[in-house]
Scaffold this motif. Structure first.
Motif, PDB file in Angstrom:
ATOM      1  N   ALA A  45       0.811  -1.225   0.000  1.00 32.30           N
ATOM      2  CA  ALA A  45       0.000   0.000   0.000  1.00 32.30           C
ATOM      3  C   ALA A  45       0.841   1.271   0.000  1.00 32.30           C
ATOM      4  O   ALA A  45       0.361   2.328  -0.416  1.00 32.30           O
ATOM      5  N   ARG A  46       2.082   1.174   0.474  1.00 30.54           N
ATOM      6  CA  ARG A  46       2.922   2.385   0.515  1.00 30.54           C
ATOM      7  C   ARG A  46       3.651   2.628  -0.802  1.00 30.54           C
ATOM      8  O   ARG A  46       4.265   3.691  -0.992  1.00 30.54           O
ATOM      9  N   SER A  47       3.628   1.658  -1.694  1.00 33.44           N
ATOM     10  CA  SER A  47       4.293   1.779  -3.003  1.00 33.44           C
ATOM     11  C   SER A  47       3.302   2.413  -3.977  1.00 33.44           C
ATOM     12  O   SER A  47       2.766   1.760  -4.875  1.00 33.44           O
ATOM     13  N   VAL A  48       3.067   3.701  -3.796  1.00 31.69           N
ATOM     14  CA  VAL A  48       2.002   4.426  -4.492  1.00 31.69           C
ATOM     15  C   VAL A  48       2.284   4.493  -5.999  1.00 31.69           C
ATOM     16  O   VAL A  48       3.387   4.844  -6.425  1.00 31.69           O
ATOM     17  N   LYS A  49       1.255   4.150  -6.780  1.00 29.56           N
ATOM     18  CA  LYS A  49       1.356   4.155  -8.245  1.00 29.56           C
ATOM     19  C   LYS A  49       0.945   5.508  -8.810  1.00 29.56           C
ATOM     20  O   LYS A  49       0.294   6.292  -8.138  1.00 29.56           O
ATOM     21  N   TRP A  50       1.319   5.754 -10.070  1.00 29.02           N
ATOM     22  CA  TRP A  50       0.962   6.996 -10.781  1.00 29.02           C
ATOM     23  C   TRP A  50       1.304   8.224  -9.933  1.00 29.02           C
ATOM     24  O   TRP A  50       0.552   9.197  -9.831  1.00 29.02           O
ATOM     25  N   LEU A  51       2.473   8.168  -9.343  1.00 30.25           N
ATOM     26  CA  LEU A  51       2.906   9.217  -8.408  1.00 30.25           C
ATOM     27  C   LEU A  51       2.934  10.584  -9.087  1.00 30.25           C
ATOM     28  O   LEU A  51       3.507  10.736 -10.165  1.00 30.25           O
ATOM     29  N   THR A  52       2.337  11.579  -8.449  1.00 29.85           N
ATOM     30  CA  THR A  52       2.416  12.950  -8.962  1.00 29.85           C
ATOM     31  C   THR A  52       2.901  13.934  -7.903  1.00 29.85           C
ATOM     32  O   THR A  52       3.313  15.036  -8.254  1.00 29.85           O
ATOM     33  N   GLY A  53       2.854  13.558  -6.638  1.00 31.33           N
ATOM     34  CA  GLY A  53       3.253  14.512  -5.611  1.00 31.33           C
ATOM     35  C   GLY A  53       3.979  13.863  -4.454  1.00 31.33           C
ATOM     36  O   GLY A  53       3.637  12.749  -4.034  1.00 31.33           O
ATOM     37  N   ILE A  54       4.990  14.550  -3.955  1.00 23.83           N
ATOM     38  CA  ILE A  54       5.730  14.138  -2.758  1.00 23.83           C
ATOM     39  C   ILE A  54       5.707  15.332  -1.818  1.00 23.83           C
ATOM     40  O   ILE A  54       6.179  16.415  -2.181  1.00 23.83           O
ATOM     41  N   THR A  55       5.149  15.144  -0.634  1.00 25.59           N
ATOM     42  CA  THR A  55       5.062  16.247   0.326  1.00 25.59           C
ATOM     43  C   THR A  55       5.713  15.807   1.627  1.00 25.59           C
ATOM     44  O   THR A  55       5.339  14.780   2.204  1.00 25.59           O
ATOM     45  N   VAL A  56       6.703  16.578   2.057  1.00 33.03           N
ATOM     46  CA  VAL A  56       7.420  16.257   3.293  1.00 33.03           C
ATOM     47  C   VAL A  56       6.705  16.948   4.448  1.00 33.03           C
ATOM     48  O   VAL A  56       6.412  18.143   4.378  1.00 33.03           O
ATOM     49  N   THR A  57       6.407  16.170   5.487  1.00 30.18           N
ATOM     50  CA  THR A  57       5.550  16.661   6.576  1.00 30.18           C
ATOM     51  C   THR A  57       6.112  16.271   7.944  1.00 30.18           C
ATOM     52  O   THR A  57       7.056  15.480   8.045  1.00 30.18           O
ATOM     53  N   ALA A  58       5.495  16.842   8.957  1.00 28.88           N
ATOM     54  CA  ALA A  58       5.861  16.493  10.336  1.00 28.88           C
ATOM     55  C   ALA A  58       5.099  15.265  10.819  1.00 28.88           C
ATOM     56  O   ALA A  58       5.559  14.551  11.711  1.00 28.88           O
ATOM     57  N   GLU A  59       3.938  15.018  10.230  1.00 28.18           N
ATOM     58  CA  GLU A  59       3.074  13.922  10.672  1.00 28.18           C
ATOM     59  C   GLU A  59       2.816  12.964   9.503  1.00 28.18           C
ATOM     60  O   GLU A  59       2.966  13.350   8.338  1.00 28.18           O
ATOM     61  N   PRO A  60       2.392  11.739   9.785  1.00 29.08           N
ATOM     62  CA  PRO A  60       2.026  10.840   8.692  1.00 29.08           C
ATOM     63  C   PRO A  60       0.908  11.431   7.834  1.00 29.08           C
ATOM     64  O   PRO A  60       0.168  12.308   8.294  1.00 29.08           O
ATOM     65  N   SER A  61       0.788  10.961   6.629  1.00 26.13           N
ATOM     66  CA  SER A  61      -0.262  11.410   5.715  1.00 26.13           C
ATOM     67  C   SER A  61      -1.633  11.287   6.372  1.00 26.13           C
ATOM     68  O   SER A  61      -1.910  10.308   7.078  1.00 26.13           O
ATOM     69  N   ASP A  62      -2.487  12.284   6.117  1.00 29.81           N
ATOM     70  CA  ASP A  62      -3.858  12.170   6.612  1.00 29.81           C
ATOM     71  C   ASP A  62      -4.774  11.541   5.560  1.00 29.81           C
ATOM     72  O   ASP A  62      -5.991  11.522   5.729  1.00 29.81           O
ATOM     73  N   ASN A  63      -4.193  11.033   4.492  1.00 31.03           N
ATOM     74  CA  ASN A  63      -4.979  10.326   3.491  1.00 31.03           C
ATOM     75  C   ASN A  63      -5.700   9.136   4.136  1.00 31.03           C
ATOM     76  O   ASN A  63      -5.154   8.473   5.022  1.00 31.03           O
ATOM     77  N   TYR A  64      -6.905   8.877   3.656  1.00 32.41           N
ATOM     78  CA  TYR A  64      -7.720   7.786   4.199  1.00 32.41           C
ATOM     79  C   TYR A  64      -6.948   6.464   4.263  1.00 32.41           C
ATOM     80  O   TYR A  64      -7.082   5.702   5.235  1.00 32.41           O
ATOM     81  N   PHE A  65      -6.115   6.196   3.223  1.00 31.21           N
ATOM     82  CA  PHE A  65      -5.455   4.895   3.145  1.00 31.21           C
ATOM     83  C   PHE A  65      -4.236   4.784   4.068  1.00 31.21           C
ATOM     84  O   PHE A  65      -3.636   3.724   4.191  1.00 31.21           O
ATOM     85  N   GLN A  66      -3.874   5.914   4.695  1.00 28.34           N
ATOM     86  CA  GLN A  66      -2.832   5.890   5.720  1.00 28.34           C
ATOM     87  C   GLN A  66      -3.458   6.018   7.109  1.00 28.34           C
ATOM     88  O   GLN A  66      -3.092   5.298   8.024  1.00 28.34           O
ATOM     89  N   ALA A  67      -4.389   6.938   7.241  1.00 30.45           N
ATOM     90  CA  ALA A  67      -4.912   7.287   8.571  1.00 30.45           C
ATOM     91  C   ALA A  67      -5.975   6.310   9.063  1.00 30.45           C
ATOM     92  O   ALA A  67      -6.099   6.073  10.266  1.00 30.45           O
ATOM     93  N   THR A  68      -6.743   5.737   8.140  1.00 30.74           N
ATOM     94  CA  THR A  68      -7.902   4.934   8.540  1.00 30.74           C
ATOM     95  C   THR A  68      -7.822   3.493   8.023  1.00 30.74           C
ATOM     96  O   THR A  68      -8.123   2.550   8.755  1.00 30.74           O
ATOM     97  N   ALA A  69      -7.438   3.321   6.764  1.00 30.70           N
ATOM     98  CA  ALA A  69      -7.334   1.965   6.213  1.00 30.70           C
ATOM     99  C   ALA A  69      -5.926   1.416   6.471  1.00 30.70           C
ATOM    100  O   ALA A  69      -5.065   2.111   6.985  1.00 30.70           O
ATOM    101  N   TYR A  70      -5.731   0.164   6.089  1.00 36.13           N
ATOM    102  CA  TYR A  70      -4.457  -0.519   6.310  1.00 36.13           C
ATOM    103  C   TYR A  70      -4.043  -0.496   7.770  1.00 36.13           C
ATOM    104  O   TYR A  70      -2.891  -0.262   8.117  1.00 36.13           O
ATOM    105  N   ARG A  71      -5.040  -0.758   8.615  1.00 31.32           N
ATOM    106  CA  ARG A  71      -4.821  -0.838  10.050  1.00 31.32           C
ATOM    107  C   ARG A  71      -5.488  -2.096  10.594  1.00 31.32           C
ATOM    108  O   ARG A  71      -6.600  -2.427  10.195  1.00 31.32           O
TER     109      ARG A  71
END
Lengths: 366, 366
Positions: free
Chosen positions: B199-225
């Motif tokens: 799930a972390r090997s994101v396809k069709w990559l268009t953006g890389i954003t460096v942050t202080a916290e993990p991604s708040d995307n649904y597939f990081q924050a809520t799914a894959y848990r």
């Protein structure tokens, strides 16, 4: 030989070499273990090393050989302090012995796991001062305690790969819980390899040798390896089995003790779980009906990346025999294996099976 | 929507989004998986991205925001090629579904695990070009494929901690097995995070954003848990459960297939085991009597630190039903847990239980 811990309640498996663990209850609820409660695993007599004449030799695949006094270490490198758990690879061997006897090895309970705050210098800094040469892949530790258990008898030793040896958490430590390192724990200087089996945290350190291959010391090449169950441990040679390094996920119930009488009603079950290198304990499930149903324990955050995590479950206990089972999950979603029988191996390492205890819950007072 | 694999024998769980895995036998004995056999896990429609107009934006906690063309990536950074296994966190969910239904999630068998040789540049090099600012702790990936499965619907995304993102094995890949990356696998450029859940090997990559916290995307924050078994997955919110990252130790029997008729006599049982980040497969035990007795399989060395390891056991099969069980040990001495029932969780991730299959062994020809 006497006992080395001040506490009369240490469970002493052997006096010479001195091998002792605290009763599980002495670890309960204590994030840091006092030096006299901290388990003691030795393979030979506890040496007496004079700090004034102690020297640490650094050689092998280095640019500059070093010979350091204690004062050189203290004055020449940045002091570092960190909490770290050490766990003997034979921790909870008693659970394997219950499956099938393991002659010649101590039946450790879950007390061969303890946590201290260590003070010293980073091994990485000392290696940087020596300069690693091309081909440097392993860092070997040597010590003066000659073990008659080894074949042939030899001083204790071991090694870790360069990647671990140069990680900042690996210490050459002279302090334990804010006090000078006690003799039985490796004074004047021991290695502390957080996240790895205790066997690599070599005590009474006198030599560091950088090599291309892992140490050929008996305790690296032949011992501390998970042999297949059918193997004859007396016939095992260098390289056989799974060489243990990073600690595997484990869990223990600390209080109440197995077999102990407890009053019925409100109770708090407590224990530790430990996930080793690069992992954290993410969840602990506890059952009070032998595994039929489970509740999630409250799990403390670790005190940094290198420590165990204590857990507790508040529950109600009904009178009668209560079979407690505890199992841990790590931060990758891995769960411990269930049965000690599946983990049985001829030298009795790595009993990471679910923790089990039977409590005798008393009926209410009339 | 058609199928995206050329092989007619892919097991297609859904056409839209396209989710398909190869039959287990197609993976047997093959260290590298062909692109049209490689499993395909999607959360939305497969986007069509024009490589000529594609741009990769790098922003967030960086010294310099970047906007890179494919040519910028190819010309500006050192090309790297490495073999790596990807494994869906839902791999072997079918074994959990057999315990208790998991509505709304595909019942993947063990084919959601595949290995390719990836070519691209190190994410670390691109991050170095951008320069990480103080407080940079996570690297978030964004993509254009909008998922209706997410709550609310949103493009797919995810993140990894900076320590992993700056490790040299994490690639921005445009090549797969020496060919251009196929559209279904993420063309023109995808992330490859070796050792971590797919799930972390994101396809069709268009953006890389460096942050202080993990991604708040649904597939990081809520799914894959991994949620606790009693949790209602529809009520789960950000931060619930164990967030999956590094892959946990797993094992599968690939050939013969479960339920298949096989001739009696000499047989070779084959499969894979995969240990994920920082671990290797150290041993695989195979039983042909339901777990009563075990033999050790021959285990191939991994093709570098990031791949599965194939194993085989040569044995004799007597006529009748034969219950095969396989279980892996990793290089820390950890053993997989036995039962899928113990691992059951409401979203059906991380079925790392022992592999099981029943073979119908035919009597000898008369």
């Amino acid at each position: 030989m006497g006992t080395w811990g001040k506490r009369g309640d240490m469970l002493v498996h052997e006096h010479d070499p001195y091998n002792a663990e605290p009763p599980l209850g002495a670890l309960a609820g204590e994030p840091v273990t006092s030096a006299d409660t901290f388990y003691s695993r030795n393979h030979g007599p506890v040496p007496e090393v004079d700090p004034a004449t102690w020297r640490l030799r650094v050689d092998g695949l280095v640019e500059r050989e070093l010979e350091l006094t204690l004062e050189d270490l203290r004055a020449g490198f940045a002091e570092r302090t960190l909490p770290a758990t050490l766990q003997c690879a034979g921790n909870r061997r008693a659970g394997l012995v219950a499956v099938r006897d393991i002659p010649g090895e101590d039946p450790w309970r879950g007390g061969a796991t303890s946590t201290a705050t260590w003070t010293g210098v980073a091994l990485a800094d000392v290696l940087a001062a020596a300069g690693l040469r091309e081909g440097a892949e392993h860092v070997c530790f040597s010590a003066p305690d000659v073990s008659q258990v080894a074949d042939p008898p030899q001083p204790y030793g071991g090694s870790v790969p360069v990647a671990k040896a140069t990680s900042p958490e690996v210490l050459l430590a002279w302090g334990m819980n804010g006090e000078p390192l006690p003799r039985v724990h490796g004074a004047p200087v021991r290695v502390v390899v957080p996240g790895w089996i205790g066997a690599r945290s070599v005590k009474w350190l006198t030599g560091i040798t950088v090599t291309a291959e892992p140490s050929d010391n008996y305790f690296q090449a032949t011992a501390y390896r998970v042999l297949p169950p059918e193997a004859d441990p007396r016939a095992a040679g260098p390289g056989d089995g799974i060489s243990l390094g990073p600690a595997a996920l484990s869990c223990e119930l600390l209080d109440p003790a197995d077999g102990s009488p407890v009053p019925c009603g409100r109770a708090v079950l407590t224990g530790y779980a430990y996930a080793g290198q690069d992992r954290a304990v993410a969840r602990v499930d506890v059952s009070t009906d032998g595994g039929a149903t489970w509740a999630q324990a409250e799990v403390d955050a670790p005190d940094g990346p290198w420590t165990w995590q204590h857990w507790r479950l508040r529950t109600d206990l009904a009178p009668g025999d209560v079979d407690v089972v505890a199992r841990a999950w790590d931060s990758t979603g891995a769960l411990q294996p269930e049965h000690a029988a599946d983990l049985w191996n001829p030298k009795g390492y790595g009993n990471t099976s679910w923790a089990r205890a039977r409590l005798a819950v008393a009926p209410p007072a009339p």
